[in-house]
Design a protein around this motif. Structure first.
Motif, short mmCIF file in Angstrom:
data_model
loop_
_atom_site.label_atom_id
_atom_site.label_comp_id
_atom_site.label_asym_id
_atom_site.label_seq_id
_atom_site.Cartn_x
_atom_site.Cartn_y
_atom_site.Cartn_z
N HIS A 3 1.07 -0.97 -0.40
CA HIS A 3 0.24 0.07 0.18
C HIS A 3 0.71 1.05 0.28
O HIS A 3 2.10 0.76 0.44
CB HIS A 3 -1.14 0.09 1.29
N VAL A 43 -7.96 5.11 9.01
CA VAL A 43 -7.28 4.30 7.95
C VAL A 43 -8.12 2.80 8.49
O VAL A 43 -8.17 2.30 7.66
CB VAL A 43 -6.02 4.87 8.56
N ARG A 44 -7.65 2.63 9.64
CA ARG A 44 -7.98 1.05 10.34
C ARG A 44 -9.25 0.70 10.01
O ARG A 44 -9.89 -0.16 9.36
CB ARG A 44 -7.15 1.18 11.37
N GLU A 45 -10.46 1.70 10.56
CA GLU A 45 -11.80 1.57 9.97
C GLU A 45 -12.64 1.62 8.91
O GLU A 45 -13.38 0.64 8.49
CB GLU A 45 -13.01 2.40 10.69
N ASN A 46 -11.52 2.08 7.49
CA ASN A 46 -11.68 2.31 7.06
C ASN A 46 -11.11 1.05 5.50
O ASN A 46 -11.89 0.24 5.12
CB ASN A 46 -11.71 3.83 5.56
N SER A 47 -10.53 0.77 6.02
CA SER A 47 -9.27 -0.69 5.11
C SER A 47 -9.37 -1.39 6.08
O SER A 47 -8.41 -1.92 5.50
CB SER A 47 -8.32 0.72 4.96
N GLY A 48 -8.73 -1.23 7.40
CA GLY A 48 -8.63 -2.81 8.00
C GLY A 48 -6.48 -2.56 8.38
O GLY A 48 -6.45 -3.06 8.77
N VAL A 49 -6.55 -1.70 7.57
CA VAL A 49 -4.74 -1.91 7.42
C VAL A 49 -3.90 -0.41 8.63
O VAL A 49 -4.77 0.47 9.24
CB VAL A 49 -4.19 -0.92 6.44
N GLN A 91 -8.50 7.93 0.73
CA GLN A 91 -9.43 7.16 1.27
C GLN A 91 -10.35 7.40 2.16
O GLN A 91 -11.69 6.58 2.44
CB GLN A 91 -8.95 5.82 0.34
N ALA A 92 -9.72 7.47 3.29
CA ALA A 92 -10.64 7.42 4.43
C ALA A 92 -11.09 8.99 4.85
O ALA A 92 -11.04 9.14 6.12
CB ALA A 92 -9.72 6.76 6.14
N GLN A 142 -2.42 6.82 0.53
CA GLN A 142 -3.70 7.15 -0.67
C GLN A 142 -4.79 6.08 0.17
O GLN A 142 -5.95 6.56 0.44
CB GLN A 142 -3.43 4.97 -1.87
N LEU A 143 -4.21 5.61 0.94
CA LEU A 143 -4.85 5.03 2.50
C LEU A 143 -5.93 5.84 3.34
O LEU A 143 -6.57 5.79 3.42
CB LEU A 143 -4.40 4.02 3.55
#
Length: 312
Positions: free
Chosen positions: A231, A282-288, A239-240, A235-236
């Motif tokens: 990643h 970011v964690r909530e949106n992508s799990g990363v 996107q969040a 971008q992450l």
């Protein structure tokens, strides 16, 4: 502490300052004071100082302060800043440079160009010093310190001067196994033969790319989060929905979402809280799970000591 330090170091050659403001020395222009700031005259001065310093006193190295959050409660112990005596670069042979720990990336890359040494152009893009590059395996535009480092001279917390080879540092992405409290005072970088004109062209390309994509004229701390495997951090973050997100006087850059900026009156607590909110989103949106790349050092204003290992 002040009385103790004055008693122990009555004839220190360098400059020793109590309660030294660190905000003017870091790019974010925020944060508290150093209990003590030591600017050694030379390597021997640094060795003697650390050798005689109580082993219980924490030591942190500070370079240009470009990738650092100094918390508002300040930094306990001693902050060591390598000044002009350590900002030198000299050619060793046709492809190798001997660099002081306080030398900037611009000085190293420019000296390499003048001597027809290619392969270190990427250092032009990293706003820091040799000591920081070596500690953090600094990199950009396809290059990393692990690709060019031969070895480095390090003053350990005990005051002992040792030379560590590239393999001794256990390099991974933006990380080394440099001992805690150790200070890089010199390093040798090896490039390859190159044409000075071509080297300058590449440096100009890198400089223009940075100017176009990064908020270099803002109070910032550089790249905030490490790029997770597979990643790109920016971008992450984008996107969040974090572009332009604010906490107090801190803001996610509209120009590059992996940069946080101080819009004028941000505290370090604002900046760090914004970073944690970005990580949560970011964690909530992508799990990363984003990892901080910026070093966060010192004590929050509430007094909880969470000092991390020093950086240069």
């Amino acid at each position: 502490m002040a009385v103790l330090m004055e008693a122990l170091f009555p004839s220190v050659s360098g400059k020793l300052t109590a309660d030294a403001p660190l905000a003017p020395l870091v790019w974010f222009k925020s944060g508290g004071v150093a209990e003590w700031l030591f600017e050694p005259r030379d390597i021997a001065d640094l060795q003697a100082f650390l050798r005689d310093l109580d082993p219980a006193v924490p030591v942190m190295a500070l370079g240009l302060g470009s990738n650092m959050i100094v918390r508002d409660g300040g930094v306990p112990g001693v902050v060591v800043r390598l000044g002009k005596p350590f900002a030198r670069v000299a050619r060793v042979d046709a492809v190798t440079l001997d660099c002081g720990g306080g030398a900037s990336g611009i000085l190293v890359s420019s000296t390499a160009r003048d001597n027809g040494i290619s392969g270190v152009e990427f250092l032009r893009s990293i706003p820091g010093t040799v000591g920081g590059f070596v500690r953090m395996n600094g990199g950009a535009y396809g290059g990393e310190v692990k690709d060019i480092l031969v070895d480095c001279d390090v003053v350990l917390r005990s005051g002992e001067l040792v030379t560590l080879g590239n393999a001794d540092l256990g390099y991974t992405y933006r990380h080394s196994e440099l001992p805690e409290g150790a200070i890089v005072v010199a390093a040798r970088f090896k490039g390859r033969p190159g044409d000075p004109v071509a080297i300058q062209t590449e440096m100009d390309r890198i400089s223009a790319s940075r100017e176009a994509s990064q908020p270099l004229r803002s109070k910032t701390g550089g790249s905030t989060f490490k790029n997770p495997e597979g990643h790109k951090a920016w971008q992450l973050v984008d996107q969040a929905g974090c572009r332009g997100l604010q906490v107090g006087g801190a803001q996610v850059s509209e120009k590059h979402t992996n940069f946080l900026i101080n819009t004028g009156g941000a505290t370090s607590a604002d900046i760090e809280a914004l970073g944690e909110e970005v990580r949560r989103r970011v964690r909530e949106n992508s799990g990363v799970e984003l990892e901080w790349e910026i070093q966060r050092v010192g004590t929050p204003a509430d007094g909880l000591n969470t000092q991390q290992a020093g950086t240069q």
